[in-house]
Write a protein that holds these residues in place. Structure first.
Motif, PDB file in Angstrom:
ATOM      1  N   LYS A  88       0.837  -1.200   0.000  1.00 31.48           N
ATOM      2  CA  LYS A  88       0.000   0.000   0.000  1.00 31.48           C
ATOM      3  C   LYS A  88       0.869   1.246   0.000  1.00 31.48           C
ATOM      4  O   LYS A  88       0.634   2.198  -0.759  1.00 31.48           O
ATOM      5  CB  LYS A  88      -0.928  -0.016   1.213  1.00 31.48           C
ATOM      6  CG  LYS A  88      -1.861   1.177   1.299  1.00 31.48           C
ATOM      7  CD  LYS A  88      -2.742   1.076   2.527  1.00 31.48           C
ATOM      8  CE  LYS A  88      -3.659   2.284   2.647  1.00 31.48           C
ATOM      9  NZ  LYS A  88      -4.517   2.199   3.864  1.00 31.48           N
ATOM     10  N   ASN A  89       1.900   1.247   0.834  1.00 32.35           N
ATOM     11  CA  ASN A  89       2.824   2.382   0.896  1.00 32.35           C
ATOM     12  C   ASN A  89       3.718   2.443  -0.348  1.00 32.35           C
ATOM     13  O   ASN A  89       4.084   3.535  -0.808  1.00 32.35           O
ATOM     14  CB  ASN A  89       3.686   2.295   2.155  1.00 32.35           C
ATOM     15  CG  ASN A  89       2.892   2.528   3.419  1.00 32.35           C
ATOM     16  OD1 ASN A  89       1.958   3.335   3.429  1.00 32.35           O
ATOM     17  ND2 ASN A  89       3.224   1.809   4.481  1.00 32.35           N
ATOM     18  N   ALA A  90       4.071   1.265  -0.895  1.00 32.92           N
ATOM     19  CA  ALA A  90       4.879   1.229  -2.110  1.00 32.92           C
ATOM     20  C   ALA A  90       4.126   1.860  -3.280  1.00 32.92           C
ATOM     21  O   ALA A  90       4.722   2.544  -4.120  1.00 32.92           O
ATOM     22  CB  ALA A  90       5.266  -0.213  -2.448  1.00 32.92           C
ATOM     23  N   ASP A  91       2.810   1.640  -3.330  1.00 36.94           N
ATOM     24  CA  ASP A  91       1.988   2.260  -4.377  1.00 36.94           C
ATOM     25  C   ASP A  91       2.063   3.778  -4.291  1.00 36.94           C
ATOM     26  O   ASP A  91       2.190   4.474  -5.306  1.00 36.94           O
ATOM     27  CB  ASP A  91       0.530   1.811  -4.240  1.00 36.94           C
ATOM     28  CG  ASP A  91       0.312   0.402  -4.750  1.00 36.94           C
ATOM     29  OD1 ASP A  91       1.151  -0.082  -5.534  1.00 36.94           O
ATOM     30  OD2 ASP A  91      -0.694  -0.217  -4.360  1.00 36.94           O
ATOM     31  N   LYS A  92       1.981   4.291  -3.075  1.00 37.44           N
ATOM     32  CA  LYS A  92       2.057   5.750  -2.883  1.00 37.44           C
ATOM     33  C   LYS A  92       3.419   6.280  -3.308  1.00 37.44           C
ATOM     34  O   LYS A  92       3.518   7.318  -3.972  1.00 37.44           O
ATOM     35  CB  LYS A  92       1.797   6.099  -1.412  1.00 37.44           C
ATOM     36  CG  LYS A  92       0.375   5.850  -0.952  1.00 37.44           C
ATOM     37  CD  LYS A  92       0.212   6.240   0.514  1.00 37.44           C
ATOM     38  CE  LYS A  92      -1.199   5.993   0.990  1.00 37.44           C
ATOM     39  NZ  LYS A  92      -1.374   6.343   2.433  1.00 37.44           N
ATOM     40  N   LEU A  93       4.468   5.578  -2.917  1.00 39.22           N
ATOM     41  CA  LEU A  93       5.825   5.999  -3.269  1.00 39.22           C
ATOM     42  C   LEU A  93       6.008   6.016  -4.782  1.00 39.22           C
ATOM     43  O   LEU A  93       6.559   6.968  -5.352  1.00 39.22           O
ATOM     44  CB  LEU A  93       6.844   5.053  -2.632  1.00 39.22           C
ATOM     45  CG  LEU A  93       8.321   5.300  -2.985  1.00 39.22           C
ATOM     46  CD1 LEU A  93       8.779   6.648  -2.437  1.00 39.22           C
ATOM     47  CD2 LEU A  93       9.199   4.179  -2.447  1.00 39.22           C
ATOM     48  N   THR A  94       5.530   4.967  -5.441  1.00 42.68           N
ATOM     49  CA  THR A  94       5.669   4.877  -6.902  1.00 42.68           C
ATOM     50  C   THR A  94       4.874   5.972  -7.601  1.00 42.68           C
ATOM     51  O   THR A  94       5.373   6.630  -8.519  1.00 42.68           O
ATOM     52  CB  THR A  94       5.197   3.498  -7.398  1.00 42.68           C
ATOM     53  OG1 THR A  94       5.942   2.479  -6.726  1.00 42.68           O
ATOM     54  CG2 THR A  94       5.405   3.367  -8.903  1.00 42.68           C
ATOM     55  N   TYR A  95       3.635   6.165  -7.145  1.00 41.49           N
ATOM     56  CA  TYR A  95       2.727   7.109  -7.811  1.00 41.49           C
ATOM     57  C   TYR A  95       3.136   8.561  -7.604  1.00 41.49           C
ATOM     58  O   TYR A  95       3.067   9.370  -8.538  1.00 41.49           O
ATOM     59  CB  TYR A  95       1.305   6.887  -7.290  1.00 41.49           C
ATOM     60  CG  TYR A  95       0.256   7.729  -7.977  1.00 41.49           C
ATOM     61  CD1 TYR A  95      -0.074   7.506  -9.307  1.00 41.49           C
ATOM     62  CD2 TYR A  95      -0.406   8.745  -7.289  1.00 41.49           C
ATOM     63  CE1 TYR A  95      -1.039   8.286  -9.940  1.00 41.49           C
ATOM     64  CE2 TYR A  95      -1.372   9.522  -7.903  1.00 41.49           C
ATOM     65  CZ  TYR A  95      -1.689   9.281  -9.232  1.00 41.49           C
ATOM     66  OH  TYR A  95      -2.633  10.051  -9.855  1.00 41.49           O
ATOM     67  N   PHE A  96       3.573   8.888  -6.397  1.00 40.76           N
ATOM     68  CA  PHE A  96       3.846  10.291  -6.076  1.00 40.76           C
ATOM     69  C   PHE A  96       5.309  10.698  -6.241  1.00 40.76           C
ATOM     70  O   PHE A  96       5.602  11.887  -6.357  1.00 40.76           O
ATOM     71  CB  PHE A  96       3.394  10.610  -4.651  1.00 40.76           C
ATOM     72  CG  PHE A  96       1.909  10.682  -4.483  1.00 40.76           C
ATOM     73  CD1 PHE A  96       1.200  11.789  -4.913  1.00 40.76           C
ATOM     74  CD2 PHE A  96       1.211   9.634  -3.911  1.00 40.76           C
ATOM     75  CE1 PHE A  96      -0.176  11.863  -4.772  1.00 40.76           C
ATOM     76  CE2 PHE A  96      -0.169   9.686  -3.770  1.00 40.76           C
ATOM     77  CZ  PHE A  96      -0.867  10.797  -4.201  1.00 40.76           C
ATOM     78  N   VAL A  97       6.238   9.729  -6.266  1.00 41.46           N
ATOM     79  CA  VAL A  97       7.662  10.077  -6.315  1.00 41.46           C
ATOM     80  C   VAL A  97       8.385   9.408  -7.486  1.00 41.46           C
ATOM     81  O   VAL A  97       8.954  10.094  -8.351  1.00 41.46           O
ATOM     82  CB  VAL A  97       8.370   9.702  -4.991  1.00 41.46           C
ATOM     83  CG1 VAL A  97       9.859  10.056  -5.077  1.00 41.46           C
ATOM     84  CG2 VAL A  97       7.728  10.417  -3.810  1.00 41.46           C
ATOM     85  N   LEU A  98       8.390   8.094  -7.527  1.00 44.77           N
ATOM     86  CA  LEU A  98       9.233   7.377  -8.489  1.00 44.77           C
ATOM     87  C   LEU A  98       8.771   7.559  -9.930  1.00 44.77           C
ATOM     88  O   LEU A  98       9.581   7.868 -10.817  1.00 44.77           O
ATOM     89  CB  LEU A  98       9.282   5.890  -8.128  1.00 44.77           C
ATOM     90  CG  LEU A  98       9.803   5.545  -6.736  1.00 44.77           C
ATOM     91  CD1 LEU A  98       9.834   4.043  -6.529  1.00 44.77           C
ATOM     92  CD2 LEU A  98      11.198   6.136  -6.513  1.00 44.77           C
ATOM     93  N   MET A  99       7.479   7.351 -10.191  1.00 42.78           N
ATOM     94  CA  MET A  99       6.988   7.494 -11.556  1.00 42.78           C
ATOM     95  C   MET A  99       7.078   8.935 -12.063  1.00 42.78           C
ATOM     96  O   MET A  99       7.510   9.167 -13.201  1.00 42.78           O
ATOM     97  CB  MET A  99       5.559   6.967 -11.657  1.00 42.78           C
ATOM     98  CG  MET A  99       5.031   6.902 -13.091  1.00 42.78           C
ATOM     99  SD  MET A  99       6.022   5.838 -14.186  1.00 42.78           S
ATOM    100  CE  MET A  99       5.674   4.238 -13.471  1.00 42.78           C
ATOM    101  N   PRO A 100       6.697   9.943 -11.271  1.00 39.99           N
ATOM    102  CA  PRO A 100       6.917  11.318 -11.719  1.00 39.99           C
ATOM    103  C   PRO A 100       8.389  11.604 -12.016  1.00 39.99           C
ATOM    104  O   PRO A 100       8.700  12.307 -12.985  1.00 39.99           O
ATOM    105  CB  PRO A 100       6.411  12.165 -10.542  1.00 39.99           C
ATOM    106  CG  PRO A 100       5.383  11.306  -9.898  1.00 39.99           C
ATOM    107  CD  PRO A 100       5.910   9.909 -10.013  1.00 39.99           C
ATOM    108  N   SER A 101       9.293  11.053 -11.220  1.00 44.84           N
ATOM    109  CA  SER A 101      10.726  11.249 -11.467  1.00 44.84           C
ATOM    110  C   SER A 101      11.126  10.668 -12.813  1.00 44.84           C
ATOM    111  O   SER A 101      11.891  11.277 -13.568  1.00 44.84           O
ATOM    112  CB  SER A 101      11.548  10.581 -10.351  1.00 44.84           C
ATOM    113  OG  SER A 101      11.278  11.160  -9.101  1.00 44.84           O
ATOM    114  N   LEU A 102      10.597   9.485 -13.120  1.00 45.76           N
ATOM    115  CA  LEU A 102      10.892   8.846 -14.404  1.00 45.76           C
ATOM    116  C   LEU A 102      10.411   9.705 -15.566  1.00 45.76           C
ATOM    117  O   LEU A 102      11.135   9.902 -16.551  1.00 45.76           O
ATOM    118  CB  LEU A 102      10.227   7.468 -14.450  1.00 45.76           C
ATOM    119  CG  LEU A 102      10.378   6.705 -15.766  1.00 45.76           C
ATOM    120  CD1 LEU A 102      11.824   6.267 -15.979  1.00 45.76           C
ATOM    121  CD2 LEU A 102       9.447   5.497 -15.801  1.00 45.76           C
ATOM    122  N   LEU A 103       9.197  10.229 -15.456  1.00 54.51           N
ATOM    123  CA  LEU A 103       8.625  11.028 -16.540  1.00 54.51           C
ATOM    124  C   LEU A 103       9.381  12.346 -16.724  1.00 54.51           C
ATOM    125  O   LEU A 103       9.636  12.766 -17.857  1.00 54.51           O
ATOM    126  CB  LEU A 103       7.144  11.292 -16.255  1.00 54.51           C
ATOM    127  CG  LEU A 103       6.250  10.046 -16.245  1.00 54.51           C
ATOM    128  CD1 LEU A 103       4.831  10.409 -15.819  1.00 54.51           C
ATOM    129  CD2 LEU A 103       6.237   9.375 -17.611  1.00 54.51           C
TER     130      LEU A 103
END
Length: 307
Positions: free
Chosen positions: A33-48
């Motif tokens: 659940k927390n990993a989803d938040k990290l990916t959605y709000f931090v990691l994926m935006p960083s990738l884009l």
């Protein structure tokens, strides 16, 4: 075809690995659940931001490329409405059909584009989703407002969700850095490059953990209709419209991958919040995610044959 399978199978192996973690509850449901938040709000935006800001987007048919994607979404929506009256589907199930037919899983999309088309492909995919995400949100909220009659589905709420979407904000930031040639220190570029490296694998593992095979038992006619619209009709529509615009094969491939993606896991959250059919939505998400392995392989193989 072998190249496509080589790129596609690891994506689905990551999803399968995530599902196996669910079976043994590893590390825990709270972790994912927390990993989803990290990916959605931090990691994926960083990738884009990283991919868009460093990409070479010159001499591209960007307008026709984006327009093709948006026209295909509208076509499938209209077809969904026609089928609604043919099947006499109620409002709540219909909202799930539409979400299943037009939403896309960002992690699978970017993961597959990266594997097949590399960094340039991801940058163009990011450009596409910058326009696709707002359009899809407008469509889905409008469907809920018209067919579910839930007062929670407001125009203001829709605008807020679009403005606050971290993926859209990341695409706008990365695109602005690229377009205006804004100087970015090499340390910052390297930092965001390293930070974004875990976005896709963690996102794909999370998809697997969220799969609910028991939900397919709730399968109805609407599940089959929604899945055919998304996994078959949508990519074929992308292909036909792209050909009408005479798009180059590279751009056309991205559009077809985009069209062939299974629906997003976030569809369930919207269905729950706005009074949709959550059981049907869960079954559509799981069914499309599993069967997209076969449909994507076939569609991309067919495209490769034509080219």
């Amino acid at each position: 075809m072998e190249h496509i399978l080589t790129a596609l199978i690891p994506i689905f192996l990551l999803i399968l690995t995530g599902f196996s973690f669910k079976k043994i509850d590893f590390p825990s449901a709270e972790f994912w659940k927390n990993a989803d938040k990290l990916t959605y709000f931090v990691l994926m935006p960083s990738l884009l931001v990283y991919k868009l800001s460093t990409a070479n987007l010159e001499n591209l048919e960007a307008f026709d490329f984006v327009l093709t994607g948006l026209l295909a979404l509208v076509f499938v929506l209209i077809l969904s409405i026609v089928l609604k009256f043919k099947m006499n589907t109620q409002g709540a199930p219909f909202s799930s059909v539409v979400q299943g037919a037009i939403r896309f899983n960002t992690y699978v999309f970017l993961g597959l584009v990266s594997a097949i088309l590399g960094d340039k492909g991801i940058a163009l995919a990011a450009l596409l989703i910058t326009f696709a995400i707002p359009a899809i949100n407008v469509i889905c909220i409008t469907v809920f407002a018209f067919y579910v009659n839930d007062t929670k589905a407001t125009f203001l709420g829709m605008i807020k969700s679009i403005i606050k979407n971290p993926l859209i904000l990341a695409c706008l930031l990365g695109g602005s850095i690229n377009y205006f040639d804004i100087y970015t220190p090499i340390i910052a570029v390297k930092f965001i490059e390293i930070l974004s490296a875990s976005a896709l694998p963690l996102g794909l593992l999370s998809i697997g953990f969220a799969l609910d095979l028991s939900s397919i038992k709730e399968a109805k006619t609407e599940l089959i209709v929604s899945s055919i619209l998304k996994l078959v009709i949508m990519p074929l529509t992308m292909f036909v419209i792209g050909k009408l615009f005479s798009l180059e094969p590279f751009l056309l491939t991205i559009l077809i991958i985009f069209g062939a993606m299974p629906t997003a896991s976030s569809s369930f959250i919207l269905a729950r919040q706005l009074g949709g059919d959550t059981k049907l939505m869960a079954s559509i998400i799981t069914f499309e995610t599993l069967f997209s392995l076969f449909t994507v392989s076939f569609i991309l193989g067919f495209l490769q044959y034509l080219n």
